[in-house]
Design a protein around this motif. Structure first.
Motif, PDB file in Angstrom:
ATOM      1  N   UNK A 132      -7.242  -4.404   3.659  1.00  0.00           N
ATOM      2  CA  UNK A 132      -7.782  -4.673   2.316  1.00  0.00           C
ATOM      3  C   UNK A 132      -7.066  -3.859   1.228  1.00  0.00           C
ATOM      4  N   UNK A 133      -5.746  -3.632   1.412  1.00  0.00           N
ATOM      5  CA  UNK A 133      -4.948  -2.911   0.416  1.00  0.00           C
ATOM      6  C   UNK A 133      -5.515  -1.531   0.095  1.00  0.00           C
ATOM      7  N   UNK A 134      -6.143  -0.906   1.078  1.00  0.00           N
ATOM      8  CA  UNK A 134      -6.745   0.411   0.858  1.00  0.00           C
ATOM      9  C   UNK A 134      -5.670   1.484   1.029  1.00  0.00           C
ATOM     10  N   UNK A 135      -4.933   1.769  -0.051  1.00  0.00           N
ATOM     11  CA  UNK A 135      -3.943   2.830  -0.025  1.00  0.00           C
ATOM     12  C   UNK A 135      -4.570   4.137  -0.501  1.00  0.00           C
ATOM     13  N   UNK A 136      -3.753   5.166  -0.650  1.00  0.00           N
ATOM     14  CA  UNK A 136      -4.295   6.485  -1.008  1.00  0.00           C
ATOM     15  C   UNK A 136      -4.981   6.469  -2.370  1.00  0.00           C
ATOM     16  N   UNK A 137      -4.322   5.830  -3.335  1.00  0.00           N
ATOM     17  CA  UNK A 137      -4.896   5.802  -4.684  1.00  0.00           C
ATOM     18  C   UNK A 137      -6.235   5.070  -4.706  1.00  0.00           C
ATOM     19  N   UNK A 185     -19.137   4.232   4.892  1.00  0.00           N
ATOM     20  CA  UNK A 185     -18.105   5.247   5.010  1.00  0.00           C
ATOM     21  C   UNK A 185     -17.141   4.918   6.152  1.00  0.00           C
ATOM     22  N   UNK A 186     -17.689   4.467   7.275  1.00  0.00           N
ATOM     23  CA  UNK A 186     -16.834   4.075   8.402  1.00  0.00           C
ATOM     24  C   UNK A 186     -15.908   2.922   8.008  1.00  0.00           C
ATOM     25  N   UNK A 187     -16.427   1.994   7.223  1.00  0.00           N
ATOM     26  CA  UNK A 187     -15.617   0.853   6.801  1.00  0.00           C
ATOM     27  C   UNK A 187     -14.481   1.294   5.883  1.00  0.00           C
ATOM     28  N   UNK A 188     -14.778   2.166   4.916  1.00  0.00           N
ATOM     29  CA  UNK A 188     -13.735   2.648   4.007  1.00  0.00           C
ATOM     30  C   UNK A 188     -12.670   3.424   4.775  1.00  0.00           C
ATOM     31  N   UNK A 189     -13.110   4.289   5.670  1.00  0.00           N
ATOM     32  CA  UNK A 189     -12.148   5.075   6.443  1.00  0.00           C
ATOM     33  C   UNK A 189     -11.278   4.185   7.317  1.00  0.00           C
ATOM     34  N   UNK A 190     -11.896   3.200   7.952  1.00  0.00           N
ATOM     35  CA  UNK A 190     -11.131   2.281   8.800  1.00  0.00           C
ATOM     36  C   UNK A 190     -10.124   1.478   7.998  1.00  0.00           C
ATOM     37  N   UNK A 191     -10.529   1.012   6.807  1.00  0.00           N
ATOM     38  CA  UNK A 191      -9.597   0.266   5.951  1.00  0.00           C
ATOM     39  C   UNK A 191      -8.407   1.128   5.562  1.00  0.00           C
ATOM     40  N   UNK A 192      -8.659   2.394   5.250  1.00  0.00           N
ATOM     41  CA  UNK A 192      -7.561   3.268   4.842  1.00  0.00           C
ATOM     42  C   UNK A 192      -6.644   3.593   6.014  1.00  0.00           C
ATOM     43  N   UNK A 193      -7.218   4.000   7.121  1.00  0.00           N
ATOM     44  CA  UNK A 193      -6.398   4.427   8.258  1.00  0.00           C
ATOM     45  C   UNK A 193      -5.571   3.296   8.838  1.00  0.00           C
ATOM     46  N   UNK A 194      -6.108   2.085   8.799  1.00  0.00           N
ATOM     47  CA  UNK A 194      -5.419   0.945   9.415  1.00  0.00           C
ATOM     48  C   UNK A 194      -4.851  -0.018   8.381  1.00  0.00           C
ATOM     49  N   UNK A 195      -4.776   0.419   7.112  1.00  0.00           N
ATOM     50  CA  UNK A 195      -4.132  -0.361   6.049  1.00  0.00           C
ATOM     51  C   UNK A 195      -4.723  -1.755   5.912  1.00  0.00           C
ATOM     52  N   UNK A 213       0.828  -1.201   0.000  1.00  0.00           N
ATOM     53  CA  UNK A 213       0.000   0.000   0.000  1.00  0.00           C
ATOM     54  C   UNK A 213       0.865   1.254   0.000  1.00  0.00           C
ATOM     55  N   UNK A 214       1.939   1.263   0.813  1.00  0.00           N
ATOM     56  CA  UNK A 214       2.773   2.443   0.898  1.00  0.00           C
ATOM     57  C   UNK A 214       3.550   2.680  -0.389  1.00  0.00           C
ATOM     58  N   UNK A 215       3.885   1.622  -1.099  1.00  0.00           N
ATOM     59  CA  UNK A 215       4.608   1.792  -2.349  1.00  0.00           C
ATOM     60  C   UNK A 215       3.760   2.563  -3.348  1.00  0.00           C
ATOM     61  N   UNK A 216       2.477   2.208  -3.427  1.00  0.00           N
ATOM     62  CA  UNK A 216       1.584   2.922  -4.328  1.00  0.00           C
ATOM     63  C   UNK A 216       1.428   4.368  -3.900  1.00  0.00           C
ATOM     64  N   UNK A 217       1.430   4.607  -2.591  1.00  0.00           N
ATOM     65  CA  UNK A 217       1.260   5.960  -2.102  1.00  0.00           C
ATOM     66  C   UNK A 217       2.461   6.816  -2.463  1.00  0.00           C
ATOM     67  N   UNK A 218       3.668   6.212  -2.462  1.00  0.00           N
ATOM     68  CA  UNK A 218       4.852   6.970  -2.852  1.00  0.00           C
ATOM     69  C   UNK A 218       4.733   7.435  -4.297  1.00  0.00           C
TER      70      UNK A 218
END
Length: 433
Positions: A234-239, A222-232, A173-178
């Protein structure tokens, strides 16, 4: 060597004296392994092939393998140990011998200048902490320091500078964010002063924005998407988070930001959200006023939060945004005072026993208020976030003429100097005053 002698040995059994000489003559006459008349001594391939294959027992005996004693020596064994570096600043933490990786709790909010300085620190750390052939990932690999066997100094230098551009993030996930962070932004090129907010190109009133259409997001989704992103999860990176949001309609973007801020601070992920907010602004999923509205709503209920790490978590969200000029420092100084009696409506006053954030932070203190604790954590976080300028916080407070008068309990106004001295000493704020 004289190949006629070798041929003689093959034909005559290697005998000495006259018999050896006779054998040599006979072999020469019968056909040498090479042509004696040829000045270059070219081998007769057919005769040599027969000789190597073995035309009799003598030749086979001559060509028999003989064990040769050897002495094995271990080369390239390193005895040097990796040095372990301990750096308290989360924003510039370097690789240690134990993990060989950078601290990933500080994801990629740095400005290009900060990133360049961080890369320089990484290269120096890699070259100075290199060990021998063992000891963690430093022995070899992109982040290692020690030179491998048969690796020249030039090759090591090339690998070292190649490795500077690689930041180990712990997961894909972090690689995609870079890669995402390398995209161009829509900010104006006008220089921005310390503590000020940068300007982005404004949209026309009739312009379409992402999240204007599509299926509405309910609170649970919305809570689920935010939680996935904040806690990495389901591969929920920034993109992926941006693409997900663009498929839905956000009917209330101020509420969206308030919810995002609340979740990030509750989960100790304020810095991760701070790295993502510029992407939301660049994509016009939210604009500056909507971001401010979400933060204002959060600070209006600050004293109702039940989190022992509230001040620290909140500071980790605010500090990167201030340093990167995404929010204004003077705005933050106003927001932190929103949860006081003077800013409440009449029906809310019954919930206030005292003056809200200007109440004492604990029963053991009769000087330090809730808001002073928050400001202390924020100043320390600002120092770490803008690590390339050791005078950043001092300059910031000087520019906005900071005074603690508004942040102490109003009955303690006469003890302002004493309270400031205690505040600075208790929280180690000498760097700012």
């Amino acid at each position: 060597p004289d190949l006629n002698l070798v041929a003689a040995a093959a034909g005559g059994g290697g005998g000495g004296g006259a018999s050896g000489g006779a054998a040599s003559s006979s072999t020469t006459a019968g056909g040498n392994l090479y042509d004696a008349d040829d000045p270059f001594g070219i081998f007769d391939v057919d005769r040599l092939d027969a000789f190597v294959r073995g035309v009799n027992d003598v030749s086979s005996e001559i060509m028999a393998a003989v064990p040769v004693p050897g002495h094995l020596v271990a080369v390239g064994a390193g005895s040097q140990r990796m040095k372990k570096t301990r750096i308290n600043n989360r924003y510039i933490s370097s690789a240690s011998s134990g993990s060989g990786a950078f601290d990933t709790s500080t994801p990629l909010h740095l400005t290009p200048q900060q990133q360049q300085q961080q890369n320089m620190r990484k290269s120096r750390s890699s070259s100075s902490s290199g060990g021998g052939g063992s000891g963690g990932s430093g022995g070899s690999g992109s982040s290692g320091g020690g030179r491998r066997l048969l690796q020249t100094a030039e090759e090591q230098e090339i690998m070292m500078f190649d490795a500077v551009d690689e930041v180990y993030e712990g997961d894909s996930a972090h690689v995609d964010e870079k890669q995402q962070s390398a995209t161009t932004t829509t900010t104006s090129t006008t220089s921005v002063g310390i503590g000020e907010r940068k300007n982005r190109l404004s949209l026309a009133s009739n312009s379409q924005r992402p999240c204007d259409s599509g299926k509405s997001l309910d609170d649970e989704q919305l809570d689920e998407f935010m939680g996935d992103f904040l806690h990495l999860r389901n591969d929920m990176n920034e993109s992926k988070m941006l693409d997900t949001l663009k498929r839905y309609r956000l009917s209330n973007r101020v509420q969206f930001m308030h919810k995002f801020v609340q979740q990030a601070i509750d989960g100790g992920k304020g810095e991760r959200l701070a790295n993502f907010i510029p992407k939301l602004l660049d994509a016009y999923i939210v604009v500056a006023d909507e971001l401010d509205g979400g933060l204002v709503d959060f600070f209006k209920g600050y004293t109702f939060e039940d989190n022992p790490q509230l001040a620290r978590n909140t500071s980790q969200l605010l500090a990167p945004l201030i340093v990167d000029n995404e929010i204004a420092f003077d705005g933050v100084l106003r927001w932190v005072l929103l949860d006081t009696r003077q800013h409440q409506e009449a029906e809310m006053l019954k919930f206030y026993d005292g003056d809200g954030v200007r109440n004492y932070a604990s029963k053991n203190s009769d000087t330090m208020t809730i808001v002073l604790v928050l400001l202390a954590e924020l100043l320390k976080e600002l120092r770490d976030a803008c690590f390339e300028d050791s005078e950043y916080v001092r300059k910031l407070l000087s520019k906005y003429r900071f005074s603690i008068d508004e942040y102490i309990n109003q009955k303690d106004v006469g003890k302002r100097a004493q309270i400031q001295q205690e505040w600075v000493k208790t929280y180690g704020l000498q760097f700012a005053f």
